[in-house]
Scaffold this motif. Sequence first.
Motif, PDB file in Angstrom:
ATOM      1  N   ILE A  69     -62.270  37.191  51.675  1.00 29.68           N
ATOM      2  CA  ILE A  69     -62.470  38.352  52.550  1.00 29.68           C
ATOM      3  C   ILE A  69     -63.947  38.747  52.579  1.00 29.68           C
ATOM      4  O   ILE A  69     -64.522  38.989  53.639  1.00 29.68           O
ATOM      5  CB  ILE A  69     -61.601  39.540  52.058  1.00 29.68           C
ATOM      6  N   VAL A  70     -64.575  38.811  51.399  1.00 26.97           N
ATOM      7  CA  VAL A  70     -65.982  39.236  51.338  1.00 26.97           C
ATOM      8  C   VAL A  70     -66.867  38.208  52.047  1.00 26.97           C
ATOM      9  O   VAL A  70     -67.777  38.563  52.800  1.00 26.97           O
ATOM     10  CB  VAL A  70     -66.433  39.447  49.873  1.00 26.97           C
ATOM     11  N   ARG A  71     -66.574  36.954  51.859  1.00 25.63           N
ATOM     12  CA  ARG A  71     -67.401  35.923  52.497  1.00 25.63           C
ATOM     13  C   ARG A  71     -67.235  35.946  54.017  1.00 25.63           C
ATOM     14  O   ARG A  71     -68.204  35.873  54.755  1.00 25.63           O
ATOM     15  CB  ARG A  71     -67.084  34.537  51.933  1.00 25.63           C
ATOM     16  N   GLU A  72     -65.990  36.049  54.470  1.00 26.57           N
ATOM     17  CA  GLU A  72     -65.753  35.995  55.922  1.00 26.57           C
ATOM     18  C   GLU A  72     -66.224  37.251  56.647  1.00 26.57           C
ATOM     19  O   GLU A  72     -66.810  37.163  57.723  1.00 26.57           O
ATOM     20  CB  GLU A  72     -64.263  35.766  56.203  1.00 26.57           C
ATOM     21  N   LEU A  73     -65.975  38.406  56.057  1.00 27.96           N
ATOM     22  CA  LEU A  73     -66.289  39.660  56.766  1.00 27.96           C
ATOM     23  C   LEU A  73     -67.732  40.100  56.582  1.00 27.96           C
ATOM     24  O   LEU A  73     -68.265  40.830  57.419  1.00 27.96           O
ATOM     25  CB  LEU A  73     -65.361  40.792  56.303  1.00 27.96           C
ATOM     26  N   ILE A  74     -68.352  39.682  55.485  1.00 23.99           N
ATOM     27  CA  ILE A  74     -69.705  40.160  55.199  1.00 23.99           C
ATOM     28  C   ILE A  74     -70.725  39.013  55.112  1.00 23.99           C
ATOM     29  O   ILE A  74     -71.661  38.948  55.915  1.00 23.99           O
ATOM     30  CB  ILE A  74     -69.742  40.971  53.877  1.00 23.99           C
ATOM     31  N   ILE A  75     -70.570  38.152  54.160  1.00 16.01           N
ATOM     32  CA  ILE A  75     -71.640  37.199  53.848  1.00 16.01           C
ATOM     33  C   ILE A  75     -71.958  36.291  55.033  1.00 16.01           C
ATOM     34  O   ILE A  75     -73.123  36.096  55.376  1.00 16.01           O
ATOM     35  CB  ILE A  75     -71.285  36.370  52.593  1.00 16.01           C
ATOM     36  N   GLU A  76     -70.928  35.778  55.690  1.00 11.60           N
ATOM     37  CA  GLU A  76     -71.198  34.891  56.828  1.00 11.60           C
ATOM     38  C   GLU A  76     -71.916  35.625  57.967  1.00 11.60           C
ATOM     39  O   GLU A  76     -72.596  35.011  58.770  1.00 11.60           O
ATOM     40  CB  GLU A  76     -69.892  34.266  57.340  1.00 11.60           C
ATOM     41  N   LYS A  77     -71.767  36.939  58.027  1.00 17.62           N
ATOM     42  CA  LYS A  77     -72.404  37.711  59.104  1.00 17.62           C
ATOM     43  C   LYS A  77     -73.814  38.168  58.772  1.00 17.62           C
ATOM     44  O   LYS A  77     -74.584  38.490  59.674  1.00 17.62           O
ATOM     45  CB  LYS A  77     -71.542  38.928  59.456  1.00 17.62           C
ATOM     46  N   VAL A  78     -74.144  38.264  57.473  1.00 18.16           N
ATOM     47  CA  VAL A  78     -75.451  38.819  57.116  1.00 18.16           C
ATOM     48  C   VAL A  78     -76.414  37.813  56.477  1.00 18.16           C
ATOM     49  O   VAL A  78     -77.631  38.021  56.508  1.00 18.16           O
ATOM     50  CB  VAL A  78     -75.325  40.047  56.170  1.00 18.16           C
ATOM     51  N   ASP A  79     -75.885  36.742  55.901  1.00 24.74           N
ATOM     52  CA  ASP A  79     -76.761  35.835  55.155  1.00 24.74           C
ATOM     53  C   ASP A  79     -77.710  35.086  56.096  1.00 24.74           C
ATOM     54  O   ASP A  79     -77.278  34.511  57.105  1.00 24.74           O
ATOM     55  CB  ASP A  79     -75.910  34.830  54.373  1.00 24.74           C
ATOM     56  N   HIS A  80     -78.997  35.130  55.768  1.00 27.41           N
ATOM     57  CA  HIS A  80     -80.048  34.521  56.581  1.00 27.41           C
ATOM     58  C   HIS A  80     -80.109  35.107  57.996  1.00 27.41           C
ATOM     59  O   HIS A  80     -80.437  34.419  58.961  1.00 27.41           O
ATOM     60  CB  HIS A  80     -79.918  32.987  56.620  1.00 27.41           C
ATOM     61  N   LYS A  81     -79.776  36.394  58.087  1.00 25.80           N
ATOM     62  CA  LYS A  81     -79.824  37.091  59.380  1.00 25.80           C
ATOM     63  C   LYS A  81     -80.814  38.246  59.290  1.00 25.80           C
ATOM     64  O   LYS A  81     -81.259  38.621  58.209  1.00 25.80           O
ATOM     65  CB  LYS A  81     -78.434  37.642  59.733  1.00 25.80           C
ATOM     66  N   ASN A  82     -81.118  38.791  60.469  1.00 21.08           N
ATOM     67  CA  ASN A  82     -81.912  40.002  60.541  1.00 21.08           C
ATOM     68  C   ASN A  82     -80.929  41.168  60.678  1.00 21.08           C
ATOM     69  O   ASN A  82     -80.213  41.268  61.679  1.00 21.08           O
ATOM     70  CB  ASN A  82     -82.850  39.935  61.745  1.00 21.08           C
ATOM     71  N   LEU A  83     -80.893  42.021  59.683  1.00 17.09           N
ATOM     72  CA  LEU A  83     -79.887  43.090  59.657  1.00 17.09           C
ATOM     73  C   LEU A  83     -80.051  44.069  60.817  1.00 17.09           C
ATOM     74  O   LEU A  83     -79.081  44.676  61.265  1.00 17.09           O
ATOM     75  CB  LEU A  83     -79.965  43.862  58.330  1.00 17.09           C
ATOM     76  N   ASN A  84     -81.274  44.220  61.330  1.00 17.12           N
ATOM     77  CA  ASN A  84     -81.495  45.153  62.433  1.00 17.12           C
ATOM     78  C   ASN A  84     -80.959  44.637  63.761  1.00 17.12           C
ATOM     79  O   ASN A  84     -80.540  45.430  64.603  1.00 17.12           O
ATOM     80  CB  ASN A  84     -82.993  45.436  62.620  1.00 17.12           C
ATOM     81  N   ILE A  85     -80.990  43.319  63.953  1.00 17.67           N
ATOM     82  CA  ILE A  85     -80.664  42.827  65.302  1.00 17.67           C
ATOM     83  C   ILE A  85     -79.550  41.783  65.362  1.00 17.67           C
ATOM     84  O   ILE A  85     -78.982  41.557  66.417  1.00 17.67           O
ATOM     85  CB  ILE A  85     -81.924  42.266  66.011  1.00 17.67           C
ATOM     86  N   ASP A  86     -79.215  41.132  64.255  1.00 19.06           N
ATOM     87  CA  ASP A  86     -78.217  40.053  64.296  1.00 19.06           C
ATOM     88  C   ASP A  86     -76.809  40.480  63.893  1.00 19.06           C
ATOM     89  O   ASP A  86     -75.866  39.701  64.048  1.00 19.06           O
ATOM     90  CB  ASP A  86     -78.609  38.926  63.320  1.00 19.06           C
ATOM     91  N   VAL A  87     -76.688  41.634  63.291  1.00 20.48           N
ATOM     92  CA  VAL A  87     -75.411  41.993  62.654  1.00 20.48           C
ATOM     93  C   VAL A  87     -74.747  43.126  63.445  1.00 20.48           C
ATOM     94  O   VAL A  87     -75.213  44.266  63.424  1.00 20.48           O
ATOM     95  CB  VAL A  87     -75.654  42.445  61.191  1.00 20.48           C
ATOM     96  N   PRO A  88     -73.670  42.802  64.182  1.00 24.82           N
ATOM     97  CA  PRO A  88     -73.068  43.802  65.083  1.00 24.82           C
ATOM     98  C   PRO A  88     -72.775  45.142  64.402  1.00 24.82           C
ATOM     99  O   PRO A  88     -73.045  46.197  64.984  1.00 24.82           O
ATOM    100  CB  PRO A  88     -71.781  43.119  65.552  1.00 24.82           C
ATOM    101  N   PHE A  89     -72.245  45.108  63.181  1.00 23.89           N
ATOM    102  CA  PHE A  89     -71.868  46.400  62.582  1.00 23.89           C
ATOM    103  C   PHE A  89     -73.049  47.183  62.023  1.00 23.89           C
ATOM    104  O   PHE A  89     -72.858  48.307  61.539  1.00 23.89           O
ATOM    105  CB  PHE A  89     -70.745  46.231  61.544  1.00 23.89           C
ATOM    106  N   MET A  90     -74.268  46.636  62.100  1.00 25.85           N
ATOM    107  CA  MET A  90     -75.454  47.401  61.676  1.00 25.85           C
ATOM    108  C   MET A  90     -76.286  47.894  62.864  1.00 25.85           C
ATOM    109  O   MET A  90     -77.240  48.644  62.679  1.00 25.85           O
ATOM    110  CB  MET A  90     -76.358  46.548  60.777  1.00 25.85           C
ATOM    111  N   LEU A  91     -75.922  47.484  64.062  1.00 25.41           N
ATOM    112  CA  LEU A  91     -76.739  47.840  65.230  1.00 25.41           C
ATOM    113  C   LEU A  91     -76.860  49.354  65.390  1.00 25.41           C
ATOM    114  O   LEU A  91     -75.874  50.084  65.272  1.00 25.41           O
ATOM    115  CB  LEU A  91     -76.141  47.238  66.505  1.00 25.41           C
ATOM    116  N   GLY A  92     -78.096  49.812  65.635  1.00 25.41           N
ATOM    117  CA  GLY A  92     -78.320  51.235  65.849  1.00 25.41           C
ATOM    118  C   GLY A  92     -78.406  52.042  64.568  1.00 25.41           C
ATOM    119  O   GLY A  92     -78.572  53.263  64.612  1.00 25.41           O
ATOM    120  N   LYS A  93     -78.272  51.378  63.416  1.00 24.26           N
ATOM    121  CA  LYS A  93     -78.352  52.100  62.142  1.00 24.26           C
ATOM    122  C   LYS A  93     -79.661  51.750  61.441  1.00 24.26           C
ATOM    123  O   LYS A  93     -80.178  50.643  61.613  1.00 24.26           O
ATOM    124  CB  LYS A  93     -77.200  51.692  61.217  1.00 24.26           C
TER     125      LYS A  93
END
Length: 137
Positions: A69-93
Amino acid sequence: MIYLTRRERFNAAHRLFLQEWSDEKNLEVFGKCSNPNWHGHNYELFVTVKGEINPKIGFVINLKHLSKIVRELIIEKVDHKNLNIDVPFMLGKITSAENIAISFWEELEPEINKLNCELHCIKIFETENNYIEYFGK
Ligand code: NI
């Protein structure tokens, strides 16, 4: 009640800033994390769940399920990404460790509730000397 923690690591870029502020003002408030050309951290994430032991098997939950669950919902979405622009659930924060922890909680809690346990804490190290913890409120 037993507490069980899964650790994951990820690398990600971010920038802390307010659009309406000058680079100087952002530097004053957010420090080096306001660097206009981004920068990265080696984040460490600890997801702690709590529950009662299933007496038949001696586990609270199967750690493989939590890890998945942690890998699929979080790590695959954030690892080696830009948290400001690549991660849908961080947009605007603002991508502070505080907001990252709250967002991770919101992503993980519904799935963890489907296991035989509850989410207890999201702990994030942004640097080795600083960490924040979020307990859901
Ligand atoms: Ni930073």
